[in-house]
Each structure stands twice: as C-alpha cells, then as structure tokens.
Design an enzyme around this catalytic site. Structure first.
Site, short mmCIF file in Angstrom:
data_model
loop_
_atom_site.label_atom_id
_atom_site.label_comp_id
_atom_site.label_asym_id
_atom_site.label_seq_id
_atom_site.Cartn_x
_atom_site.Cartn_y
_atom_site.Cartn_z
N ALA A 66 -6.03 -73.07 91.75
CA ALA A 66 -4.59 -72.81 91.85
C ALA A 66 -4.04 -72.25 90.55
CB ALA A 66 -3.86 -74.09 92.22
N GLY A 116 -8.97 -75.39 93.89
CA GLY A 116 -8.54 -74.86 95.18
C GLY A 116 -9.47 -73.80 95.71
N GLU A 119 -12.02 -75.75 97.51
CA GLU A 119 -11.37 -76.35 98.68
C GLU A 119 -11.21 -75.32 99.80
OE1 GLU A 119 -8.50 -79.89 97.34
OE2 GLU A 119 -8.11 -78.04 96.24
N GLU A 141 -9.74 -80.83 88.84
CA GLU A 141 -8.30 -81.07 88.69
C GLU A 141 -7.98 -82.29 87.83
OE1 GLU A 141 -8.67 -78.93 92.71
OE2 GLU A 141 -9.84 -80.32 91.48
#
Length: 725
Positions: A66, A116, A119, A141
C-alpha cells in the site's frame, strides 16, 4: 483504467497487467483500489472471459504494498469511525469479490510482492512465482506499526496454519520463492519469465475457481482455538508476543485478536473483523508515528529530501577507504555491492588483506544464498583493492577515513590522502565523536572536508550521518548525499558538535544506565527495563556492545578538550575501573558488564563489588517510571541538539534516532514522542526528573517557549515547508 490493462486471448483468458503510471514500483494507491472492483466485475460478468491471470508490467516487481501516505490519509480523513471503517473495507471487499467471482484467477508473480501486494495474490486461486532469489514475498506491515489489513491475517492463516502465519506476520518476515512454496504460500515456482505461461496453463488445465476456505470440507491447518492442538498456538503465542513487544505495539496485540476471532467464523465475517482491528490500530499514536517516521519520512530522506538545490548530480565511481578494520571493510563491501571501485588502505598489507577477506566473507554469504552468481561474485570482489600505497588514491571521487579515534592519526592520514586528490573530490571522516571543524584543520581544502559517519555493522545498519564542518561547502554536502544514496543507505545531515547528533544522544541512554547502577539498581533490573522501553537492548548490554574501553578513550579525549568545563558522567568511575584495572572491555574481549564465555551470556558476578545493589525488587509503577526516565533522558538531549542547531528537521531527528541507536520505534522517534505527549506535559515531567535526578533532565528553553505558545516540532516544520513552497 489507468493502472490496469486487460488483454483477452483466444482461449478466453484475460491477462490483467498491473502497471501504475509514473512510478518505478507498483503500489496500492487510492486510484488502484478504486479500479480493482472494475476489472473484477468485468471478469465476473464478461462471458468471453473464462479465467484471468494477474501480473505486473514493471521489471521492478509485482507490488510493494500500500501507498501508506495515501492510504492513511484516506482512512483518517473521515469525521467518524464508520467512515474510516468504510474506507478500510474497500480493499477487503474488492479482494473478497475477486476470489468469489466464479472464474479461476491466477497470480503470475514476476517480482517482489510485499504487504498489500502479497494480499492481492492471496485472493487469487493460484499463485505462480518466478525462480529468482531476489524476489521477496511477505507481510511486513508490523514494522510500521500496522498488521495486514487486506485479508492477509485470514487468508495466510487458513493457508499455512496459525503458528506459521503468526510467526511470519508478527516478525514481518519474508520468503524467497522456493521457501514460499515450501511454506505453502505459493503453488508453483517456474523459470523466470514464464510466470504468465504457467498461470495460463493452470487455468487451461481446469483450475478450480474456489478458495480452500470456501470449500465446505475445509479445515484450518493445525486447528483453531477450540482444537486441542490449536489452542496451544494462542496460549503460547500470547506469551511469545508479549516477550517480543513488551506491550508497546498495539499492532501485535490486535493482530492476534484478528486471527483468534477471525478463524472461528466464515471468511466474510473474518474479513470484517480484520478491518475493524486494522482501523483501530491505524488510529493509535504508535501506528501514526511509525508510519510517518519509518515509511513517509524515511522514504523522503532516501530520495534526497535534504540535498542542496542547484548542485549538479554526481555519481561516484571510485572511493578510497582509509582503515581496513571492521568499519572500513564494511564500507568497502557496501561500495562493491553497487559497483564502486574501492581502494582499501591500511598501515600494512596484512591488515589491508584482512579487510578484503571480510568483504569476501560477506559476499560469499550472498553467493551461498543464491543472491549472486559466481561471475557477479568475482566481479564485485575484484572491485576492492587492498593496499598500503597512497598513490592508488589518485582518481578517487571520495575518500572515507575510518582509522582510530585519535586526532594525530586522523590528521596524518588526511594530509597524505589529500596530496593525491583532484580538486573537487571530497574527504569524509567516519569519526563518531570528534568535531569535524577541528579535524578539518589538518585539511588544505576544508570546503571539501565533511563527516560521513557510518554505523556498525555497516552491511546491516541503514543510516549514515553526514556532518557539516564550519567551512564545509554545499557541493561537498551534495556529493556526499549522492554517494550515500548510491550505496542505498538513509542519510541525515547534522551540524558539527561533540558527538554530533547520534553519538551524543545515544550516549545518554547508556549513561543513564550507569546512573541507575550507581544509584543501586540491580543490573538485571536496569537492562530489563531498558528492553521494556522498546530499545533493542538494555543500557549495560549496549555499553558492552559499543566497547567500554572506547567510552574511556572518548571520555579522556573530551576531558582533554573541555578542560575545567568537563563534568564526569554518573557511574564513570565504575567503567574506568572495569577497563583500566580489570581489563573488561565489553563484548569484544568477552568480558564487560556481562561474561560472554558461555551462551547465554551472564551478568558479571563481580559487578556488585563495584556497584552494590540496594534496589532489587520492582513494582509496575516503578518500572513504568524508569522506562519513561530512560526515554526522557534521550529526548531531552535531542531537544538540546535542536536548540543548539545541531539538527533542525524532525524527520532526520526521528528517523536518525530509530535507525542509528534503536530509539524505541513504537514512539515514532524522540521528536514524535514529545509532540504526541504535548510539549507542555513533556516539560512538566522533565522538570520533575531534573529535581529528582539532576540537571541533565532540565528541558532547554526552546521547549519552554514552545510549550507557552502551544507549538509542536512537526507543526512548526510544516509551516516552514509551506512558507518555502
């Protein structure tokens, strides 16, 4: 769509190419997250599409995760918790739609996939990754005060089990391709460049469009909370996470809560549980401070935020390192990694060769891990030339002096090296404490003389502190920053002064540990409290690591320089006796505050003779107070550095503190600590400590003035940036 391109082949397989325009690496921006539902909906509704392959259009990697600045701004911009939750749910909702679209979707991972990015692939039904040892797959993260918020806590746990998933997510660790396959994170490792072909082959071979956890027969690997074996993961895991974080990181606790609650319900509910805990974590001061310092500020500094404007960009091709000890050899190694020819000079050939042998050892580790080919290994090693001959310096763009902390030795090598340098080449001293302006007196070109302070071990420590002398020019600063950015380190720029910024402020941590020792605190209590603050080790342990004899040498040099103005630190006599009378130098000779002959290390039993213990028991209140004491002592010194003009950028102060000496990362750094607590409240508490422990805690006038005006460091800095824009 501007971030994704869709091409449907004759077999009805849609190739979705992820390529964010204008960026060197794909990240999940708000624009990207807005477009994901669009192509998911097309896959679901377009009858011509039989399946899809998701890949990256960039050579740099698949997706780095992200865009935290963009993401945090969006989720925190709303006026209510519900609005923040709705913003946070966008990615989870989109990825859930992807895995339930009814058609097989494969991820062709042709580069690193982190956070992300990974993910996104976990929401695909099949994952193929290229066989490249440089590729990393992981969910890091936790390192910026968060945990996976795009379904990672639920999908990874259901893939590999609670224990393996929690271990990976709580450490923020990553896998190489073959390790990822062995762990069950990906299905297939294929030759680099054939990822898309392999992904399409899986679809054409009848790839199943249902995730394992959506199959009625699914069972969680290893069992869940009510399974006889699974419950152990939570009972033991809770204790292990507490040991790892000391309760300083809400992300760690909320991660386990999300996993514990999520695995007990269907995926749709599990993802909503994850989002709730993710938003709760994002709103904590710890997460916001860590995101700002360890992601946003660090990224800005890495890109040259403090480089002087108007100075032509330089690209150092040849660097000389004076001194082939551990520090000098470490510098030679990081130079070689980026293709810089390095002359490694020492007083005799044996010492110079020993330095190159250290470089060779580090390169061999990379070779053994498959990170280098034999040809590349040979080429990098050949870049380092060990010698005693100063004539080899000719043609160097930069010289870095890394000899002993002795003015006379440094002056001698400065004169000898400068005689070989061309005009405009920079001479940098790696001194950790001696003022640059004083060292520059030995230079005939002080405008090109600068401090370039590395941290040990150089191959692991990511910060470089650049120190400006009184006569250092902007061109020398720019060239030094260009060099640091080339070797992929994070630079901060500070003004001259004894100990500069990092050594000066770090010294207060180990010194306060000595003060506690002199006050009668048990050594084990001191170091346990130090670790509980979030520091990497206790103050006595860290003192052993940096070497007690070095502290004595620095103290003597400081006393000589300051004369009558020198004030010995509390506990100084203890260290002096240990070094000069007992030969206890620290970890390097196996004996300091600890004995290192056996593992694990043990506290030296004779320490109680030098520092009798009168405080051996603790209470929660006492521990909290002493934790705060250790952090405040460092933060007060940082504020003094600011007042004296040693440092004037909160980004550099915070990032420098965390990367250089491990200032408790959960705080976001000492400046963030002061700002978040409130300057007035900080001053009030510091005054109490000053009354109790001495003037070293007295806050500078700068803080009192800021408190009176209701100011903050970052608020003032933002105002300056806006005015300059």
């Amino acid at each position: 769509m501007e971030n994704f391109k869709i091409d449907v082949d004759a077999d009805g397989i849609a190739l979705i190419t992820f390529d964010v325009p204008g960026r060197s690496m794909n990240t999940l921006t708000s624009s990207v997250m807005k477009e994901i539902p669009e192509w998911v909906e097309r896959i679901r509704t377009d009858d011509a599409i039989k399946g899809a392959v998701l890949t990256s259009g960039k050579a740099s990697g698949f997706c780095a995760g992200a865009d935290l600045g963009d993401m945090a701004g969006g989720m925190l911009a709303g006026g209510s918790l519900q609005e923040a939750y709705d913003a946070g749910w966008k990615l989870n909702g989109a990825l859930r739609a992807l895995e339930t679209c009814g058609k097989p979707v494969a991820a062709a991972i042709n580069g690193l996939a982190l956070g992300g990015g990974l993910e996104l692939t976990l929401a695909c039904h099949y994952r193929v990754v290229g066989d490249d040892s440089k590729i990393q797959l992981g969910l890091p993260e936790i390192k910026v005060g968060l945990f996976p918020g795009g379904g990672g806590t639920q999908r990874l746990t259901r893939l590999i089990g609670v224990q393996a998933a929690m271990t990976a997510m709580s450490a923020g660790s990553s896998w190489r391709p073959n390790d990822a396959k062995g762990a069950g994170v990906v299905h297939e490792v294929v030759a680099k460049g054939s990822e898309v072909e392999a992904a399409k082959a899986w679809i054409k071979g009848g790839g199943k469009a249902v995730q394992p956890w959506d199959d009625k027969s699914f069972k969680l690997p290893g069992g869940g909370p009510y399974h006889p074996a699974g419950i152990q993961n939570f009972l033991v895991g809770n204790a292990m996470l507490r040991k790892q974080s000391f309760g300083n990181y809400p992300a760690v606790v909320n991660l386990m809560k999300a996993v514990y609650e999520g695995v007990q319900v269907p995926m749709d509910a599990a993802l909503r549980i994850e989002t709730r805990y993710f938003i709760k974590t994002l709103m904590t001061p710890q997460a916001q401070g860590m995101i700002r310092s360890l992601f946003l500020s660090k990224q800005e500094l890495d890109k040259g935020a403090v480089r002087p404007a108007g100075v032509e960009k330089s690209d150092p091709k040849k660097v000389t390192v004076l001194g082939a000890g551990m520090m000098g050899a470490g510098i030679a190694y990081v130079n070689a990694l980026v293709g810089i020819e390095t002359i490694l000079i020492d007083r005799d050939q044996e010492s110079a060769d020993k330095g190159k042998a250290h470089v060779e050892g580090l390169l061999k580790k990379r070779l053994s891990r498959g990170q280098l080919t034999q040809d590349k290994y040979d080429a990098l090693l050949a870049l380092v030339v060990p010698t005693t001959d100063y004539d080899h310096i000719k043609g160097s763009d930069l010289v870095i002096e890394a000899v002993f902390e002795n003015r006379e030795i440094k002056a001698d090598v400065t004169r000898r090296a400068e005689a070989q340098l061309a005009p405009g080449a920079v001479f940098g001293s790696n001194t950790s404490t001696l003022p640059i302006t004083g060292l520059a007196e030995a230079s005939v070109r002080p405008e090109d003389f600068i401090g370039i302070h590395f941290f040990s071990p150089v191959d692991k420590m990511m910060l470089v502190e650049i120190i400006m002398g009184e006569k250092t020019g902007q061109a020398a600063l720019a060239k030094s920053l260009d060099y640091v950015m080339k070797i992929k380190k994070t630079p901060i720029v500070v003004e001259d002064g004894r100990g500069f910024y990092t050594s000066r402020c770090f010294g207060t941590y180990v010194a306060e540990g000595l003060a506690m020792l002199e006050e009668g605190y048990a050594p084990a209590l001191i170091d346990n409290i130090g670790r509980m603050t979030g520091m990497p080790r206790g103050p006595l342990e860290m003192h052993d690591d940096v070497a007690l004899d070095l502290s004595v040498k620095i103290a003597k040099q400081t006393a000589e320089d300051l004369g009558d103005a020198y004030v010995p630190l509390p506990g100084w006599k203890i260290v002096k006796t240990m070094v000069e009378d007992l030969g206890r130098y620290g970890r390097k000779n196996g004996k300091g505050f600890y004995d290192y002959d056996a593992k694990p290390k043990t506290l030296w039993q004779g320490l109680s003779d030098l520092a009798p213990v009168t405080i051996n028991d603790s209470t929660p209140e006492m521990v909290e107070d002493q934790k705060r004491r250790l952090l405040f002592r460092q933060a007060v010194e940082v504020a003094r550095c600011w007042e004296e003009g040693v440092i004037d950028d909160p980004r550099e102060a915070d990032v420098g503190a965390i990367l250089a000496w491990g200032f408790a990362p959960w705080t976001g750094g000492p400046i963030t600590l002061i700002d978040q607590m409130g300057v007035a409240a900080f001053v009030e508490q510091a005054d109490k400590y000053a009354a109790q422990y001495g003037d070293r805690f007295t806050p500078p006038q700068l803080l009192r003035d800021m408190a009176a005006k209701g100011e903050t460091f970052y608020g003032n800095f933002a105002g300056k940036q806006k005015a300059a824009a």
